[in-house]
Design an enzyme around this catalytic site. Structure first.
Site, PDB file in Angstrom:
ATOM      1  N   VAL A  72      40.921 102.315  13.763  1.00 50.77           N
ATOM      2  CA  VAL A  72      39.458 102.577  13.721  1.00 50.77           C
ATOM      3  C   VAL A  72      38.804 101.475  12.942  1.00 50.77           C
ATOM      4  CG1 VAL A  72      37.696 103.901  12.918  1.00 50.77           C
ATOM      5  CG2 VAL A  72      39.484 105.159  13.886  1.00 50.77           C
ATOM      6  N   ALA A 117      38.258  98.959   7.998  1.00 53.20           N
ATOM      7  CA  ALA A 117      39.249  99.584   9.212  1.00 53.20           C
ATOM      8  C   ALA A 117      40.464 100.462   8.669  1.00 53.20           C
ATOM      9  CB  ALA A 117      39.849  98.314   9.858  1.00 53.20           C
ATOM     10  N   LYS A 118      40.982 100.933   9.296  1.00 48.10           N
ATOM     11  CA  LYS A 118      42.331 101.857   9.109  1.00 48.10           C
ATOM     12  C   LYS A 118      43.126 102.208  10.183  1.00 48.10           C
ATOM     13  CE  LYS A 118      43.873 103.119   5.110  1.00 48.10           C
ATOM     14  NZ  LYS A 118      43.427 102.213   3.663  1.00 48.10           N
ATOM     15  N   GLY A 119      44.432 102.431  10.244  1.00 41.27           N
ATOM     16  CA  GLY A 119      45.269 102.656  11.325  1.00 41.27           C
ATOM     17  C   GLY A 119      45.930 103.804  10.738  1.00 41.27           C
TER      18      GLY A 119
END
Ligand code: NAD
Length: 425
Positions: A72, A117-119
């Site tokens: 995201v 962001a992050k995953g």
């Protein structure tokens, strides 16, 4: 006001939804304080890009598992997206969205030119072999490849991932590009372009935040740390090195307590040997919940979101909470703790050391140059102390908690970037 926290049936809320509700609540408060208009509030509450992927993994016995992965990008108005990748069984799109949003405010708060962001991958990495983990990582990266890149979105380690994971990501991306691209990830091994000081950077930042918040000598100050992973173990070490007495720590396997103070270096060696703090010879066993309720000066939650909630907050006796983890305190717990007079150094400030040194690593990669450990440490300290002092003055000027003030600064800077850039088309 359009930053709405969706109404949900409490029993059905997942930890990820709880985290996202907390993040939206904090954004709503900051937007209100800043007087942002409804359109801008909605933009800031909505991730720019969200990708859900299926990741097939060939297991050692020849069978095939398919797990879900996410990336995201919450906001890219101030620069490329930046944020870690988490491997954990309860990771879902809501949790990853919340973590991406916190990254946006964190980068803006400490003044580095990144969006958030992050995953994540919904998987338990502890049950996979190294080869399975490598296959999983490479396939996940291949699926999110269109989003990432040194000028677009730069992953880093988070829960359940480490510098080996970053090396596989860098290699997978580079093989696809046809040349080596060290700047696509941070938190890499030194030999692949990692930065001196990155391994302990988040923990060093937690130490700086704790000492700044204490405003006095840490000698004899008692500390409990929840989570003895990459962030918690070194935060405990650095606080002990500064003279504090670390009396309790925990990990997923258990919690241990010694009122005379733990030998943190010896405990870290025990964990390397056995995999958990549980069973450590020179301490007594403690229940997980008891650690959060110990009568200590400083509590450092450094595990997962939602550790301190309305149900245990009234029993939290620490005078100062320094959030090594992202989102460890729910908004309801925040209110209870504020009423009890507990000071909380919020996650987006307290654990910003990691992304600060990630930024420094990326700058070195983009210049194909490397800095000394002391250059990195001085820049980290300057950015952490500068951000802390801004947060304190905004809190004092506006009568806010440190968390509210940190969000007012972070959200305000992102809102300003949106206003200056205007809306395309
Ligand atoms: P990690 O996987 O290295 O460590 C997590 C630790 O928490 C492990 O020791 C695990 O056993 C423990 N844990 C999990 N559930 C627990 C529970 N219920 N009670 C007690 N301990 C529990 O992860 P990490 O990188 O240290 O990340 C920890 C937190 O810090 C996360 O919230 C992460 O988002 C945040 N953070 C990490 C970084 C970084 O650079 N790694 C940067 C900023 C913020």
């Amino acid at each position: 006001m359009s930053v709405m926290v969706p109404s949900r049936t409490p029993a059905l809320i997942t930890p990820g939804q709880q985290a996202l509700d907390s993040a939206l609540h904090q954004l709503g408060q900051a937007a209100e304080e800043l007087g942002l208009d409804d359109g801008l509030r909605t933009m800031l509450a909505t991730p720019r890009r969200s990708l859900t992927v299926s990741v097939p993994v060939r297991r050692e016995d020849g069978s095939l598992d398919v797990v879900q992965g996410f990336r995201v990008q919450h906001n890219v108005s101030r620069g490329p997206a930046k944020g870690g990748i988490r491997f954990h069984p309860s990771t879902d799109i809501h949790e990853v969205t919340a973590l991406a949003m916190w990254m946006t405010w964190k980068c803006a708060l400490v003044g580095i030119p990144y969006g958030g962001a992050k995953g994540g991958v919904s998987v338990d990495p502890t049950v996979l072999s190294t080869r399975e983990l490598e296959r999983l990582t490479r396939r996940y990266v291949n699926e999110i490849l269109p989003l990432i890149g040194p000028e677009k979105d730069i992953p880093a380690p988070d829960v359940g991932t480490d510098e080996q994971t970053m090396a596989w990501i860098m290699d997978t991306y580079s093989v696809n590009a046809g040349y080596s691209v060290p700047g696509v990830v941070t938190g890499k091994p030194m030999t692949l372009g990692g930065s001196l000081g990155r391994t302990g950077a988040t923990s060093r930042g937690v130490q700086i935040a704790t000492l700044t918040a204490l405003g006095r000598s840490p000698e004899g100050v008692t500390v409990a740390v929840q989570g003895f992973g990459k962030v918690g173990a070194l935060a405990a070490q650095y606080l002990a090195d500064a003279g504090a007495r670390v009396v309790a720590v925990s990990d997923v396997g258990g919690a241990v307590h010694n009122s005379s103070g733990l030998d943190v270096a010896d405990l870290r060696a025990w964990v390397t040997e056995t995999g958990s703090v549980a069973g450590y010879r020179h301490a007594d066993a403690l229940a997980h919940d008891e650690l959060l309720e110990l009568d200590v000066d400083v509590l450092v939650p450094a595990a997962l979101e939602g550790a301190i909630t309305a149900s245990n907050a009234p029993r939290v006796r620490a005078r100062l909470i320094v959030e090594g983890a992202n989102g460890p305190t729910t908004p309801e717990a925040d209110e209870i703790l504020a009423a009890q007079g507990t000071t909380i150094v919020p996650d987006i400030l307290a654990n910003a050391g990691g992304v600060i040194v990630s930024y420094l690593e990326w700058v070195q990669n983009m210049q194909a140059y490397s800095w000394s450990a002391s250059e990195v440490e001085v820049r980290l300290r300057d950015l952490m102390e500068g951000a802390f002092s801004e947060v304190k003055s905004v809190a004092a000027a506006r009568g806010l908690t440190l968390r509210q003030a940190a969000h007012v600064i972070g959200v305000g800077r992102v809102a300003e970037a949106h206003q200056m850039r205007g809306l395309y088309p």
